[in-house]
Design an enzyme around this catalytic site. Structure first.
Site, PDB file in Angstrom:
ATOM      1  N   GLY A  99       0.812  -1.222   0.000  1.00  0.00           N
ATOM      2  CA  GLY A  99       0.000   0.000   0.000  1.00  0.00           C
ATOM      3  C   GLY A  99       0.839   1.262   0.000  1.00  0.00           C
ATOM      4  NE  ARG A 102       8.570   6.444  -0.369  1.00  0.00           N
ATOM      5  CZ  ARG A 102       9.786   6.757  -0.764  1.00  0.00           C
ATOM      6  NH1 ARG A 102      10.413   7.764  -0.205  1.00  0.00           N
ATOM      7  NH2 ARG A 102      10.368   6.066  -1.714  1.00  0.00           N
ATOM      8  NE  ARG A 185       3.788   8.154  -8.887  1.00  0.00           N
ATOM      9  CZ  ARG A 185       4.401   7.114  -8.311  1.00  0.00           C
ATOM     10  NH1 ARG A 185       5.678   6.869  -8.522  1.00  0.00           N
ATOM     11  NH2 ARG A 185       3.731   6.328  -7.505  1.00  0.00           N
ATOM     12  CG  ASP A 264       5.155  -3.326  -5.221  1.00  0.00           C
ATOM     13  OD1 ASP A 264       5.737  -4.406  -5.391  1.00  0.00           O
ATOM     14  OD2 ASP A 264       5.703  -2.341  -4.701  1.00  0.00           O
ATOM     15  CG  ASN A 265       7.468  -0.664  -8.027  1.00  0.00           C
ATOM     16  OD1 ASN A 265       6.619   0.005  -7.467  1.00  0.00           O
ATOM     17  ND2 ASN A 265       8.642  -0.925  -7.492  1.00  0.00           N
TER      18      ASN A 265
END
Ligand code: AMP
Ligand code: MG
Length: 502
Positions: A99, A102, A185, A264-265
């Protein structure tokens, strides 16, 4: 059961009209959240062109109110910011809950092309997903993501974009105290393979997530039926396999090493995401690894297509129940699609390489490719410089190539390269021009990036601004940018390491 907090109520009017389709349509996949305060925010970088393309007011973003939003310290009026939940395979091992530890999804905007994009903050403070981390980020790595993502965009490679970096005025503990920072982003979405891995273990929500992903990224698939042989979920898998095969081929063609290709990337949109430990190779080297924690070379340059395929297999597992209610039939269907990854990747890589070599695609035989790669590897010739030197060769200037590979070694290969172009009716000069349009002169060289970030961390943003200007014009030869063409000195290259999560 833990109570889910309400969405923080924002009053800041810098950005208005942020959407929240992820939070609204999908329950249990996020937590309403708000960023930490920023003691002394200062705008270090703002992407004005991107801001304008998002319909944002540049002057408002530069104001104290705007900087507070970009720092995560204030919530835009009407926004429903969330921390997203996701799981992921990290270096091959499954982590059931990662998750946004940050980061925050501030909301969604519609860009000038009419596409919905996420506005996301990284380094905005602790969240319920922070685990052992402090929830913060620091100036160097956030400017690094800004610089490399914008360079990738300028190279024409699908990627998340960077809107801004704000220094927060908070010291953050890393090796020592470092200045804290928040990156804003912009992404087609933050749906990852890891989002599906998390949702699939929650149950039925994975179907809603798949429908959400289809509507957002592959809306043509909505015409397909929900079940049956040619269903939309198998269509989603196929579309992501294709988008990611194309993406990784583009990384390989430009010498990009992502460095942390955990599931997760890996995005559902097919955009590159997360520029932590990434780097560009100088010499062609399939074994190149820069990340300080990648001891086994799992994410080495040459391993990227295979790892991507492995990540796509993890994605397939999350879709099995949607693809077919009979497990064996579902496995057979997704396996057939996964098996197509190699051909898809090869097709993209070969067509890209043919363009880099100024050849028609059907003139590129495997031996010509393999022998070139061997030659470059043997002589440690710089990957980026080589293709520009080949265009110079076509223009009758042999010196640049001779500086990379001795003539007696390059001559036999060059003869075959010229022969392969015989069926091309373009003149040599025309071919050279076409090569220069696809072969960058300037990439974010590791030593240049390092130097610019060190200066920026110390308060001097000048080298960063200059490097950003150069790498966002990768094909535009300018004499005053000559120093940005050369690879790093060997001594730098041999000890260069990159770091995750910093
Ligand atoms: P990454 O390797 O950057 O993709 O991050 C992997 C996971 O670690 C994500 O869940 C991040 O939110 C989390 N993470 C990385 N750095 C931090 C940090 N400083 N504090 C909290 N979570 C972090
Ligand atoms: Mg990540």
């Amino acid at each position: 059961m833990t109570a889910i907090p309400d969405f923080p109520v924002g009053t800041n009017t810098t950005i208005s009209g942020l959407g929240s389709s992820f939070a609204d349509e999908l329950s249990g996949l996020s937590v309403p959240w708000q960023g930490a305060e920023a003691p002394d925010p200062e705008l270090l970088a703002l992407n004005e062109d991107l801001a304008v393309s998002l319909g944002l007011d540049v002057a408002a973003l530069r104001s104290a109110d705007g900087v507070a939003v970009l720092a995560g310290a204030e919530v835009p009026a009407g926004a429903k910011p969330i921390a997203m939940a996701y799981a992921g395979h990290q270096f091959g091992g499954y982590a059931p809950l990662l998750g946004d530890g940050r980061a925050l999804l501030l909301g969604e905007l519609v860009d000038a092309d009419g596409d919905r994009v996420d506005l996301h903050l990284k380094g905005s403070g602790p969240t319920p997903f922070s685990r052992g981390g402090d929830g913060f980020a620091v100036v160097g790595p956030m400017l690094r993501e800004y610089l490399v993502s914008e360079a990738m965009h300028a190279l024409g490679i699908p990627t998340t974009r960077s809107l801004s970096v704000v220094a927060t005025g908070r010291p953050v503990h890393r090796e020592g105290a470092e200045p804290g920072a928040v990156l804003a982003r912009v992404a087609a979405s933050h749906l990852r393979v890891g989002t599906f891995e998390f949702a699939a273990r929650q149950g039925e929500v994975v179907r809603a997530l798949a429908d959400h992903a289809i509507a957002r990224h592959y809306p043509d698939l909505l015409d397909l039926p929900e079940t049956g042989e040619n269903n939309r979920y198998l269509g989603l898998f196929t579309a992501v396999v294709e988008a990611q095969a194309s993406l990784v081929a583009q990384w390989m063609l430009v010498g990009f090493v992502h460095g942390v290709m955990n599931t997760d990337n890996t995005t559902i949109s097919g955009q590159t995401i997360d520029y932590g430990p990434c780097a560009f190779v100088d010499a062609f080297d399939p074994a190149a690894v820069f990340s300080s924690i990648d001891h086994s070379g799992r994410y080495a340059f040459g391993n990227q297509p295979a790892v991507l395929k492995w990540n796509l297999a993890r994605f397939a597992e999350t879709l099995l129940r949607l693809v077919d209610s009979t497990p064996d039939a579902a496995i057979a269907a997704v396996t057939a699609v996964l098996d197509s990854f190699d051909t898809r990747y090869e097709r993209h890589y070969r067509s890209g390489l043919a363009a880099k070599l100024g050849l028609p695609e059907d003139s590129l035989d495997q031996e010509l490719v393999d022998d070139l790669l061997t030659l470059l590897e043997e002589h440690r010739a710089d990957w980026t410089v080589t293709f520009r030197a080949l265009a110079d060769e076509l223009r009758g200037n042999p010196a640049p190539l001779d500086g990379l590979v001795p003539r007696e070694r390059s001559a036999p290969w060059l003869e075959r390269w010229h022969a392969a172009a015989e069926r091309d009716d373009r003149a040599a000069g025309e071919r050279a021009e076409a090569m220069d349009r696809v072969n960058p002169l300037y990439i974010p060289r590791n030593h240049q990036v390092d130097a610019a970030l060190k200066a920026a961390t110390g308060g001097d943003l000048e080298p960063f601004a200059k490097l950003l200007e150069v790498v966002t014009h990768p094909f535009e030869a300018r004499a005053e940018w000559n120093e940005y063409v050369s690879p790093a000195p060997r001594s730098f290259a041999e000890s260069f390491r990159t770091f995750c999560g910093t």
